[in-house]
Design a protein around this motif. Structure first.
Motif, PDB file in Angstrom:
ATOM      1  N   ASP A  38       0.845  -1.192   0.000  1.00 20.26           N
ATOM      2  CA  ASP A  38       0.000   0.000   0.000  1.00 20.26           C
ATOM      3  C   ASP A  38       0.883   1.244   0.000  1.00 20.26           C
ATOM      4  OD1 ASP A  38      -1.882   1.939   0.277  1.00 20.26           O
ATOM      5  OD2 ASP A  38      -2.648   1.270   2.219  1.00 20.26           O
ATOM      6  N   ARG A  39       0.901   1.945  -1.114  1.00 21.04           N
ATOM      7  CA  ARG A  39       1.743   3.137  -1.240  1.00 21.04           C
ATOM      8  C   ARG A  39       1.065   4.400  -0.703  1.00 21.04           C
ATOM      9  NH1 ARG A  39       4.997   2.422  -6.971  1.00 21.04           N
ATOM     10  NH2 ARG A  39       5.368   0.184  -6.781  1.00 21.04           N
ATOM     11  N   GLY A  40      -0.195   4.315  -0.395  1.00 23.52           N
ATOM     12  CA  GLY A  40      -0.892   5.462   0.176  1.00 23.52           C
ATOM     13  C   GLY A  40      -1.403   6.430  -0.874  1.00 23.52           C
ATOM     14  N   MET A  41      -2.256   7.364  -0.433  1.00 23.07           N
ATOM     15  CA  MET A  41      -2.879   8.307  -1.355  1.00 23.07           C
ATOM     16  C   MET A  41      -1.874   9.251  -2.001  1.00 23.07           C
ATOM     17  SD  MET A  41      -6.539   9.327   0.344  1.00 23.07           S
ATOM     18  CE  MET A  41      -5.807   9.888   1.896  1.00 23.07           C
ATOM     19  N   ARG A  42      -0.780   9.553  -1.299  1.00 20.19           N
ATOM     20  CA  ARG A  42       0.190  10.505  -1.858  1.00 20.19           C
ATOM     21  C   ARG A  42       0.916   9.953  -3.082  1.00 20.19           C
ATOM     22  NH1 ARG A  42       0.580  11.409   3.776  1.00 20.19           N
ATOM     23  NH2 ARG A  42       0.086  13.561   4.365  1.00 20.19           N
ATOM     24  N   ALA A  43       0.832   8.651  -3.275  1.00 19.05           N
ATOM     25  CA  ALA A  43       1.452   8.043  -4.463  1.00 19.05           C
ATOM     26  C   ALA A  43       0.491   7.991  -5.639  1.00 19.05           C
ATOM     27  CB  ALA A  43       1.930   6.634  -4.130  1.00 19.05           C
ATOM     28  N   GLU A  44      -0.758   8.404  -5.408  1.00 13.48           N
ATOM     29  CA  GLU A  44      -1.771   8.341  -6.456  1.00 13.48           C
ATOM     30  C   GLU A  44      -1.679   9.568  -7.358  1.00 13.48           C
ATOM     31  OE1 GLU A  44      -5.449   7.946  -4.409  1.00 13.48           O
ATOM     32  OE2 GLU A  44      -4.999   5.938  -3.653  1.00 13.48           O
ATOM     33  N   LYS A  45      -0.751   9.517  -8.280  1.00 17.38           N
ATOM     34  CA  LYS A  45      -0.577  10.619  -9.218  1.00 17.38           C
ATOM     35  C   LYS A  45      -0.206  10.051 -10.579  1.00 17.38           C
ATOM     36  CE  LYS A  45       4.296  11.305  -8.049  1.00 17.38           C
ATOM     37  NZ  LYS A  45       5.347  12.292  -7.729  1.00 17.38           N
ATOM     38  N   ASP A  46      -0.442  10.852 -11.596  1.00 18.60           N
ATOM     39  CA  ASP A  46      -0.111  10.442 -12.952  1.00 18.60           C
ATOM     40  C   ASP A  46       1.304  10.904 -13.265  1.00 18.60           C
ATOM     41  OD1 ASP A  46       0.092   9.903 -15.656  1.00 18.60           O
ATOM     42  OD2 ASP A  46      -1.970  10.487 -16.087  1.00 18.60           O
ATOM     43  N   ASN A  47       2.207   9.957 -13.512  1.00 21.86           N
ATOM     44  CA  ASN A  47       3.607  10.283 -13.779  1.00 21.86           C
ATOM     45  C   ASN A  47       3.896  10.408 -15.274  1.00 21.86           C
ATOM     46  OD1 ASN A  47       4.555  10.464 -11.130  1.00 21.86           O
ATOM     47  ND2 ASN A  47       4.776   8.240 -10.974  1.00 21.86           N
ATOM     48  N   LYS A  48       2.907  10.803 -16.038  1.00 22.15           N
ATOM     49  CA  LYS A  48       3.103  10.960 -17.477  1.00 22.15           C
ATOM     50  C   LYS A  48       4.173  12.008 -17.769  1.00 22.15           C
ATOM     51  CE  LYS A  48       0.651  11.976 -21.795  1.00 22.15           C
ATOM     52  NZ  LYS A  48      -0.667  12.281 -22.402  1.00 22.15           N
ATOM     53  N   THR A  49       5.102  11.653 -18.653  1.00 22.93           N
ATOM     54  CA  THR A  49       6.181  12.567 -19.048  1.00 22.93           C
ATOM     55  C   THR A  49       5.795  13.292 -20.338  1.00 22.93           C
ATOM     56  OG1 THR A  49       7.885  11.175 -18.053  1.00 22.93           O
ATOM     57  CG2 THR A  49       8.593  12.701 -19.770  1.00 22.93           C
ATOM     58  N   ALA A  50       5.956  14.604 -20.341  1.00 26.47           N
ATOM     59  CA  ALA A  50       5.742  15.388 -21.556  1.00 26.47           C
ATOM     60  C   ALA A  50       6.974  15.209 -22.446  1.00 26.47           C
ATOM     61  CB  ALA A  50       5.531  16.855 -21.216  1.00 26.47           C
ATOM     62  N   LEU A  51       6.848  14.384 -23.468  1.00 28.05           N
ATOM     63  CA  LEU A  51       8.000  14.051 -24.300  1.00 28.05           C
ATOM     64  C   LEU A  51       8.531  15.257 -25.052  1.00 28.05           C
ATOM     65  CD1 LEU A  51       6.861  10.576 -25.677  1.00 28.05           C
ATOM     66  CD2 LEU A  51       8.246  11.085 -23.661  1.00 28.05           C
ATOM     67  N   THR A  52       7.670  16.217 -25.346  1.00 25.97           N
ATOM     68  CA  THR A  52       8.124  17.447 -26.008  1.00 25.97           C
ATOM     69  C   THR A  52       9.048  18.235 -25.087  1.00 25.97           C
ATOM     70  OG1 THR A  52       6.027  18.402 -25.281  1.00 25.97           O
ATOM     71  CG2 THR A  52       6.169  17.695 -27.576  1.00 25.97           C
ATOM     72  N   THR A  53       8.656  18.350 -23.818  1.00 28.29           N
ATOM     73  CA  THR A  53       9.490  19.076 -22.849  1.00 28.29           C
ATOM     74  C   THR A  53      10.800  18.341 -22.602  1.00 28.29           C
ATOM     75  OG1 THR A  53       7.509  19.951 -21.766  1.00 28.29           O
ATOM     76  CG2 THR A  53       9.559  20.011 -20.507  1.00 28.29           C
ATOM     77  N   LEU A  54      10.714  17.022 -22.517  1.00 30.59           N
ATOM     78  CA  LEU A  54      11.923  16.233 -22.323  1.00 30.59           C
ATOM     79  C   LEU A  54      12.902  16.465 -23.469  1.00 30.59           C
ATOM     80  CD1 LEU A  54      13.642  13.989 -21.019  1.00 30.59           C
ATOM     81  CD2 LEU A  54      12.222  12.314 -22.210  1.00 30.59           C
ATOM     82  N   TYR A  55      12.405  16.475 -24.684  1.00 31.42           N
ATOM     83  CA  TYR A  55      13.299  16.655 -25.830  1.00 31.42           C
ATOM     84  C   TYR A  55      13.903  18.052 -25.863  1.00 31.42           C
ATOM     85  CZ  TYR A  55      15.067  16.865 -30.571  1.00 31.42           C
ATOM     86  OH  TYR A  55      15.888  17.019 -31.651  1.00 31.42           O
ATOM     87  N   ARG A  56      13.085  19.074 -25.630  1.00 31.27           N
ATOM     88  CA  ARG A  56      13.587  20.450 -25.699  1.00 31.27           C
ATOM     89  C   ARG A  56      14.629  20.745 -24.622  1.00 31.27           C
ATOM     90  NH1 ARG A  56       7.548  22.141 -26.606  1.00 31.27           N
ATOM     91  NH2 ARG A  56       7.446  22.261 -28.892  1.00 31.27           N
ATOM     92  N   ASN A  57      14.545  20.024 -23.518  1.00 29.41           N
ATOM     93  CA  ASN A  57      15.470  20.261 -22.402  1.00 29.41           C
ATOM     94  C   ASN A  57      16.343  19.043 -22.119  1.00 29.41           C
ATOM     95  OD1 ASN A  57      14.344  22.984 -21.247  1.00 29.41           O
ATOM     96  ND2 ASN A  57      12.550  21.669 -21.547  1.00 29.41           N
ATOM     97  N   ARG A  58      16.584  18.230 -23.150  1.00 30.59           N
ATOM     98  CA  ARG A  58      17.244  16.938 -22.941  1.00 30.59           C
ATOM     99  C   ARG A  58      18.644  17.069 -22.360  1.00 30.59           C
ATOM    100  NH1 ARG A  58      16.847  18.460 -28.050  1.00 30.59           N
ATOM    101  NH2 ARG A  58      18.568  18.270 -29.547  1.00 30.59           N
ATOM    102  N   ASP A  59      19.416  18.075 -22.761  1.00 28.25           N
ATOM    103  CA  ASP A  59      20.770  18.183 -22.214  1.00 28.25           C
ATOM    104  C   ASP A  59      20.747  18.572 -20.744  1.00 28.25           C
ATOM    105  OD1 ASP A  59      19.929  20.812 -22.687  1.00 28.25           O
ATOM    106  OD2 ASP A  59      21.981  21.521 -23.042  1.00 28.25           O
ATOM    107  N   GLN A  60      19.749  19.366 -20.341  1.00 29.32           N
ATOM    108  CA  GLN A  60      19.647  19.745 -18.936  1.00 29.32           C
ATOM    109  C   GLN A  60      19.131  18.599 -18.082  1.00 29.32           C
ATOM    110  OE1 GLN A  60      18.443  24.027 -18.199  1.00 29.32           O
ATOM    111  NE2 GLN A  60      17.573  23.804 -20.254  1.00 29.32           N
ATOM    112  N   ILE A  61      18.143  17.842 -18.612  1.00 27.01           N
ATOM    113  CA  ILE A  61      17.522  16.768 -17.836  1.00 27.01           C
ATOM    114  C   ILE A  61      18.400  15.530 -17.788  1.00 27.01           C
ATOM    115  CG2 ILE A  61      15.555  15.184 -17.739  1.00 27.01           C
ATOM    116  CD1 ILE A  61      13.871  17.465 -18.956  1.00 27.01           C
ATOM    117  N   LEU A  62      18.887  15.092 -18.927  1.00 28.02           N
ATOM    118  CA  LEU A  62      19.676  13.861 -18.976  1.00 28.02           C
ATOM    119  C   LEU A  62      21.162  14.098 -18.725  1.00 28.02           C
ATOM    120  CD1 LEU A  62      17.988  12.049 -22.014  1.00 28.02           C
ATOM    121  CD2 LEU A  62      17.606  11.673 -19.566  1.00 28.02           C
TER     122      LEU A  62
END
Length: 494
Positions: free
Chosen positions: A341-365
């Motif tokens: 049981d991870r609790g209610m605080r774990a109930e979130k959508d972890n969807k990644t915005a692939l456009t944002t990831l790509y535009r900021n890939r050098d900073q994020i990765l």
């Protein structure tokens, strides 16, 4: 002189006590009692085959930008890669801030794929290319199974070049045979293994020697001349059996590190090779082989510069940097082997915005921030307007890598209220030598270990998992720099 110019290795800090596992499962699997000795490496919840490969590659490349700029190819090998249809080598290259013009590839499908990737890199080096090979493995096993005790998590990496001064490549031998000792289907979570005697007597004993003989013949080396023989296997004494068959001296057979780390699948042959190179003397012959739907064998001669090529951490450093873990339930949770049981605080959508990831890939990765060309002030994230006091210059930012900078904790929190896979959730403001500060998660720590002024290093880790879509999001975290802490303690003692 084609060969290995540099190498590195990584094993997780956590080491699971086999005795703790055996005791916990004694009621259901008393037959495991014979495997109660030693420990196995255990990946933290935010580690996987790729993050470990990145750390091994950083160990091989060092901190200088020049070495990375010279890399012309990157190969990632694993049978447990996080993505089946996204090039894992591309993530590796981004994390290491390699040039976008490099060639890249993933190699998988067999326990010998790590040595296969190394062989492919050596072929590329023969045509003048400098290639990075990184092998990582995080193998899952069913609870209360022998594999759970036998397996381990680790990674190794090599820089292969036309002038590999550390170890000269002498010869390669390969046998390809669809001998199925174990398999894992595309939709399966665990390996299905066959009977041990069949694997040993009909598989390893018959398929590995021809590959080794072919490699020795290609190298022009007699078996008795081998100084270091590396052969990973969960079967005790398998290396010694092969050595006797082939005429290799008994004292040349290397320890498989099973008692300290376990067996790290496709990464284990490369890991044993890295360990042998750390201890080899100039002129010594190193032979490494691995079994898997046939066999792969490679022969090297240690070069005159092997002593100066040894990595800062390597296998020896990974073995020394350990923390015993006796909580078997933590291992089960980290490997998704129990539903909790991870609790209610774990109930979130972890969807990644692939456009944002790509535009900021050098900073994020790559953890690349910015430095103002006019004032020299550094910052993260990089923005069009500089944060330099009294000089908010526009469009003066140039890329600035933070990942290899020394840093320390300025402020921190140990939070039990937010969801964490390993509570409490440690995070804080990290300040870097040379300027710049970033709010980061802090990993590989125990409660009470973090304090203001704690020296930390950057590590590439899992930030979140989008279990709904099967996407893994990576970022950098801070971990205690225990080497720096030891140096400070030693200096204070003097």
């Amino acid at each position: 002189m084609v060969g290995i110019a540099a190498w590195g290795a990584y094993a997780p800090r956590l080491r699971l006590s086999r005795k703790a596992v055996v005791v916990a499962n004694a009621w259901i699997a008393p037959g495991l009692a014979g495997k109660a000795k030693g420990e196995r490496s255990m990946a933290n919840w935010d580690e996987d085959a790729l993050t470990m490969a990145v750390e091994a590659a950083r160990d091989a490349l060092g901190v200088e930008d020049e070495g990375r700029a010279a890399i012309e190819g990157a190969i990632f090998a694993s049978t447990t890669a996080p993505f089946a249809d996204r090039q894992n080598a591309g993530i590796l290259a981004a994390a290491l801030t390699l040039e976008p013009t490099i060639a890249s590839a993933d190699v998988t499908g067999s326990q010998r794929c790590g040595l296969t990737a190394l062989g492919q890199a050596l072929d590329a080096a023969a045509s003048g290319r400098r290639v990075l090979v990184a092998v990582g493995e995080h193998r899952r096993a069913r609870a209360a199974s022998p594999q759970e005790l036998d397996f381990g998590d680790a990674a190794a990496a090599f820089v292969v070049s036309p002038d590999g001064a550390a170890a000269e490549f002498l010869g390669r031998g390969t046998v390809t045979d669809d001998f199925v000792d174990h398999f894992r289907g595309a939709d399966a979570a665990f390996d299905y293994a066959w009977e041990e005697r069949w694997i040993r007597d009909e598989g390893i004993v018959k398929l590995v020697p021809p590959a080794i003989r072919a490699a020795l013949d290609a190298a022009g080396v007699d078996a008795a001349q081998v100084d270091h023989f590396c052969f990973p296997s969960t079967f005790a004494g398998m290396g010694a059996t092969l050595a006797k068959t082939l005429g290799i001296r008994p004292d040349a057979v290397r320890d498989t590190l099973a008692a300290q780390l376990g067996e790290a699948g496709a990464a284990h042959g490369p890991l044993l090779l890295a360990h042998a190179l750390e201890e080899a003397q100039p002129g010594q012959i190193v032979l490494v082989a691995q079994f898997g739907q046939g066999a792969e064998a490679l022969v090297f001669r240690a070069g005159g510069e092997i002593g100066s090529s040894r990595p800062a951490r390597g296998v020896a450093g990974a073995l020394a940097d350990r923390q015993e873990e006796t909580n078997y339930l933590k291992f089960l949770v980290f490997n998704d082997l129990v539903e909790w049981d991870r609790g209610m605080r774990a109930e979130k959508d972890n969807k990644t915005a692939l456009t944002t990831l790509y535009r900021n890939r050098d900073q994020i990765l790559g953890l690349v921030g910015g430095r103002c060309r006019e004032t020299g002030v550094v910052q993260f994230p990089r923005t069009r307007i500089s944060v330099a006091p009294n000089n908010p210059a526009v469009d003066t930012q140039e890329p600035y890598r933070f990942a290899e900078r020394a840093a320390q904790v300025l402020t921190y929190s140990a939070d039990y209220l937010t969801f964490s896979m390993s509570p409490p959730n440690h995070y804080g403001m990290i300040v870097f030598e040379g300027g710049g500060r970033i709010m980061l998660d802090i990993t590989d720590v125990t409660p009470g270990e973090v304090e203001t002024g704690l020296p930390v290093k950057m590590v590439f880790r899992i930030k979140d998992r989008d279990e709904k879509r099967g996407f893994v999001r990576y970022f950098w975290k801070a971990a205690p720099d225990r080497a720096a802490m030891a140096a400070v303690t030693a200096q204070a003692a003097e």
